[in-house]
Structure formats: structure tokens, C-alpha cells
Design a protein around this motif. Structure first.
Motif, PDB file in Angstrom:
ATOM      1  N   CYS A 232       0.824  -1.214   0.000  1.00  0.00           N
ATOM      2  CA  CYS A 232       0.000   0.000   0.000  1.00  0.00           C
ATOM      3  C   CYS A 232       0.858   1.264   0.000  1.00  0.00           C
ATOM      4  O   CYS A 232       0.334   2.381   0.044  1.00  0.00           O
ATOM      5  CB  CYS A 232      -0.955   0.010   1.185  1.00  0.00           C
ATOM      6  N   GLN A 239       7.915  -0.459  -3.004  1.00  0.00           N
ATOM      7  CA  GLN A 239       7.093  -1.416  -3.744  1.00  0.00           C
ATOM      8  C   GLN A 239       7.974  -2.384  -4.546  1.00  0.00           C
ATOM      9  O   GLN A 239       7.716  -3.596  -4.566  1.00  0.00           O
ATOM     10  CB  GLN A 239       6.156  -0.676  -4.695  1.00  0.00           C
ATOM     11  N   GLN A 298      -2.488  -0.446  -3.055  1.00  0.00           N
ATOM     12  CA  GLN A 298      -2.231  -1.868  -2.824  1.00  0.00           C
ATOM     13  C   GLN A 298      -2.815  -2.713  -3.948  1.00  0.00           C
ATOM     14  O   GLN A 298      -2.197  -3.679  -4.413  1.00  0.00           O
ATOM     15  CB  GLN A 298      -2.859  -2.257  -1.490  1.00  0.00           C
TER      16      GLN A 298
END
Length: 442
Positions: A232, A239, A298
Motif C-alpha cells: 500500500c 514497492q 495496494q
């Protein structure tokens, strides 16, 4: 009897020690500057020669002053660097033992938790802990036995300096290597770091976890949930590291839970999204704010990760078909509140359509010819071309490729129709997921 030359050297040493004992803060700071400049990089024998075989007498003064002043918030960088001259010297095992015997490790760890001490001083403390850890297995164990992993991990999460955080990563990496007794403790400490508020700490923890995972060989049950929650993030570097770790984790026993979790993220919980919407409904720029909702970030990251996994390993793509990944990807494509979710889901679905004829058949039937042609012409930019009705069709789709696969039985003889080729290794997983489908229906 000692020679005149030796007597002169001893006299110089005693004079130097007396100067230190009688000096104030400013004078001691100057002494430390001169000591570091003159002795940085010297070996233990060279230091002994410099101090007429009495170097330990100066080291004990340094450690005593450290223990007396570190809780007052006084500057410690020069003092810690001076101790580092002794500990990092070649053949310095004697100095290291002397430092540890007076509680050196505990002092360095306590420094990390004190608010009065500057970030620069704490970085010097981390560097000394690196020197100690790199001296051998028993020293790594000593750090861990002193609740070092917790102290170091908490400092990494709270530190405001990326340079200091990188030094902490070096230390944690050292503690995970050649430390079989406490490597699991370090591994769990890294997992505990994932929910922290510092993006840099998350990134470094994820990087180090990849190394730790390969060393330990088994997974902790909490790692799946922690890694999925990291998706998220608004920070692409975090990420990226999370997806790289996921690529490693699918080779372990958590694979079924990990794949199921990724697919579930494609359709965010209605309760959660409603709660988030209620918080921003008074703002005029609802769409702009919605684009940054953690659940939608997410969702987009999960779609991206699924695409990467599927392209990396066809077997993973086949397993995800049984988890209704096609239905979930199409639902994400209909999320008009977040364009990146639509884009990532569309790109991943395009690969599934190209790879599996059965997916192409179901997607074409559900989309209709007009929408399907738009999808084939440019999947990446489809979200810019569809209208609200087409978005609703995607969001409310009832595609169930998993059911079709289950009804077909997926024998090796008809596998080529669904996958485009036959491979015994790639169909070995089928029995497990067929059983799971039956259990869910029951």
C-alpha cells in the motif's frame, strides 16, 4: 634495567595520560583530534609502540569517559571514533575484549535509544557495533544476547538520516551471516520492521530479508501478511523491493497463502473503502485524493506483482487461474477511482489472455466484441477509452475460469487446449487446487 630510551618513552606516556586526566572538555576534544589524526589505520603493535606498551591505559580512560558522559547528551563522535581506532586495528582482539569487559556493547546499544544524543553520534555507535560483529560469531551472539536486534531495529525505524539507516542495514546484514544461534531472531526483527512509518527503513528491511530468507531456508507465518501490507506504499522503491521479495517467497511453503493474498487484494474490502471515502467526502478534489488511497495503491501493486509472477513462471499463472485471478483482474479494471489499478490490471490480464485460450474465451464473452477489441488494441491505455457502462461491466463481471477448469478435469490430454502446451511439471499442482475448490463448495 630499562634503557634510557625506554624510560623516556614511559615518561612521555605518563605525561600524556596526566594531561588527559587533568584536561577539561575542550582540551580533551583537542587530544582526541590529534590522536585520531596520528593513529587512524594503525595496527595494534604500532599502537603499543606509540604508547610504550601502554595503549590499554588510554583505552580504559576513553571507555570510562564514555560511560560517564553518554547519558548527559555531550558530543560523542570524537570519543567513539577514538575507541574505533583501537577496535578496528589489526590484531586488536585484546582491545576488543577490554572494551567488552566493561560493558561496551550495552553502552553502544543504549546510545541508540537516547533522544539527547545526535544522529551523527548514533551513527558512530553503529559503526563500532559493526566492528564488533565482524570480529566473529561469539561477538555477534553477544550483541544479540544483549537485546541488540530489538534496539538496532527500533533505531532503524526511527532514524531520520538515510546514511545512518544504510549503516544499520550493514550491521543487520552482518548479524544474519555466520550467526546460526540467533539468525532467526534477526529474521523476525526484520519482519517486525515492515509496518514501520519510515519508507527507507522498509526498503532496507525488505532488501535484507531477501538475504536472510535464503540463509534461513524456512519462512515465518507472519511474513505474508506483512509483505502484502507494504504494497500500500506510495514509494515505488519500497514497492519494488516488496515485489522482489515476493518473487523469492513463492519458492517456499507460503506460496499458496501468498498467491491467494495477492488475488484478494485486487478487490478491496467494501467496508474499508467506504470508511476511507467517508473521510474525504467533504473535500472537493475527491478523485485526486482517492487516487492515493492505500487500498487502491495496494490493488495496483498487487496487479503488477501478479503480472510479474505470471511472466516469470507459467506454473504460477496456472495456479492463480484456480484462485479466480481473471475475475479479480477484470474487477480491478473497472475501478474508475484509480487509473493505475485499471492500467496494471489490464496489462496483466492481457498476458493471461495471450497465454491461455480458455481465458481469452471467457474474457471475450464477458466484455463483448466492442470492449474486447478496445482491450486488444491497447490494453495499457484502455482505462482512458472506456465509458462508465463498460467500467461497470468489468467491475461486476462473473467470470469463473476456475470453475471451467474444474469441470473439464484438466487431464493431460486436454491441457493443451487451455494452456496452449502440455507439460507434466506444470500440471502437477492441479490436484491440490481441485481439492480446494471442492472443499470451498462444500
Amino acid at each position: 634495567m630499562t634503557s634510557i630510551k625506554e624510560q623516556a618513552a614511559i615518561s612521555r606516556l605518563l605525561s600524556f595520560l596526566q594531561d588527559w586526566d587533568n584536561a577539561g572538555k575542550v582540551a580533551r576534544s583537542n587530544i582526541l583530534n590529534n590522536f585520531i589524526e596520528a593513529n587512524q589505520g594503525k595496527t595494534a603493535p604500532e599502537l603499543e609502540q606509540e604508547f610504550s606498551q601502554g595503549a590499554s591505559l588510554f583505552l580504559v580512560r576513553l571507555t570510562t569517559w564514555l560511560r560517564l558522559t553518554y547519558m548527559t547528551g555531550s558530543p560523542l563522535d570524537k570519543l567513539l571514533r577514538s575507541i574505533g581506532v583501537f577496535l578496528s586495528a589489526v590484531s586488536s582482539n585484546r582491545y576488543l575484549i577490554e572494551f567488552l569487559e566493561v560493558g561496551g556493547v550495552l553502552t553502544l546499544l543504549e546510545i541508540l535509544a537516547l533522544n539527547k544524543i545526535t544522529e551523527e553520534d548514533k551513527k558512530e555507535s553503529i559503526k563500532l557495533l559493526q566492528v564488533i560483529a565482524n570480529s566473529g560469531r561469539k561477538y555477534k551472539e553477544l550483541i544479540c544476547e544483549s537485546y541488540g536486534v530489538r534496539s538496532i531495529a527500533e533505531f532503524l525505524a526511527k532514524s531520520k538520516s538515510e546514511e545512518t539507516q544504510e549503516e544499520v542495514q550493514v550491521l543487520l546484514d552482518s548479524l544474519i551471516h555466520g550467526n546460526p544461534k540467533y539468525q532467526n531472531q534477526v529474521y523476525k526483527g526484520l519482519i517486525a520492521l515492515l509496518p514501520c512509518a519510515s519508507p527507507k527503513a522498509q526498503q532496507l528491511a525488505l532488501q535484507t530479508l531477501r538475504t536472510a530468507q535464503s540463509i534461513i531456508g524456512t519462512t515465518h507465518p507472519s511474513i505474508v501478511d506483512c509483505v502484502l501490507k507494504v504494497l500500500c506504499t506510495m514509494h515505488l522503491e519500497v514497492q519494488y523491493e516488496a515485489i522482489e521479495l515476493i518473487k523469492d517467497l513463492v519458492n517456499y511453503d507460503v506460496r499458496p497463502a501468498l498467491l491467494k493474498g495477492l488475488v484478494a487484494l485486487l478487490i478491496p474490502s467494501f467496508k474499508e473503502t467506504s470508511k476511507l471515502h467517508s473521510e474525504i467526502v467533504s473535500d472537493s478534489s475527491v478523485l485526486e485524493l482517492t487516487a492515493h488511497l492505500p487500498l487502491f495503491l495496494q490493488q495496483a501493486a498487487a496487479a503488477k506483482a501478479i503480472g510479474i509472477l505470471a511472466r516469470h513462471n507459467t506454473t504460477l499463472a496456472e495456479e492463480m487461474l484456480h484462485l479466480r485471478v481473471v475475475h479479480s483482474l477484470m474487477a480491478a479494471m473497472g475501478n474508475t477511482d484509480h487509473s493505475n489499478s485499471q492500467r496494471q490490471a489490464s496489462l496483466t490480464l492481457e498476458y493471461f489472455v495471450e497465454l491461455f485460450p480458455v481465458v481469452e474465451e471467457h474474457v471475450r464473452k464477458t466484455m463483448g466484441e466492442e470492449l474486447y477489441k478496445l482491450f486488444l488494441s491497447n490494453a495499457e491505455n484502455l482505462y482512458m477509452k472506456i465509458d462508465s457502462i463498460q467500467a461497470d461491466i468489468l467491475a461486476a463481471n462473473k467470470v469463473n475460469v476456475a470453475r471451467a477448469l474444474h469441470l473439464s478435469g484438466l487431464s493431460c490430454s486436454n491441457m493443451s487446449f487451455y494452456v496452449g502446451h502440455s507439460n507434466e511439471d506444470q500440471v502437477a499442482y492441479i490436484t491440490h487446487f481441485q481439492k480446494e475448490d471442492v472443499e470451498e463448495k462444500e
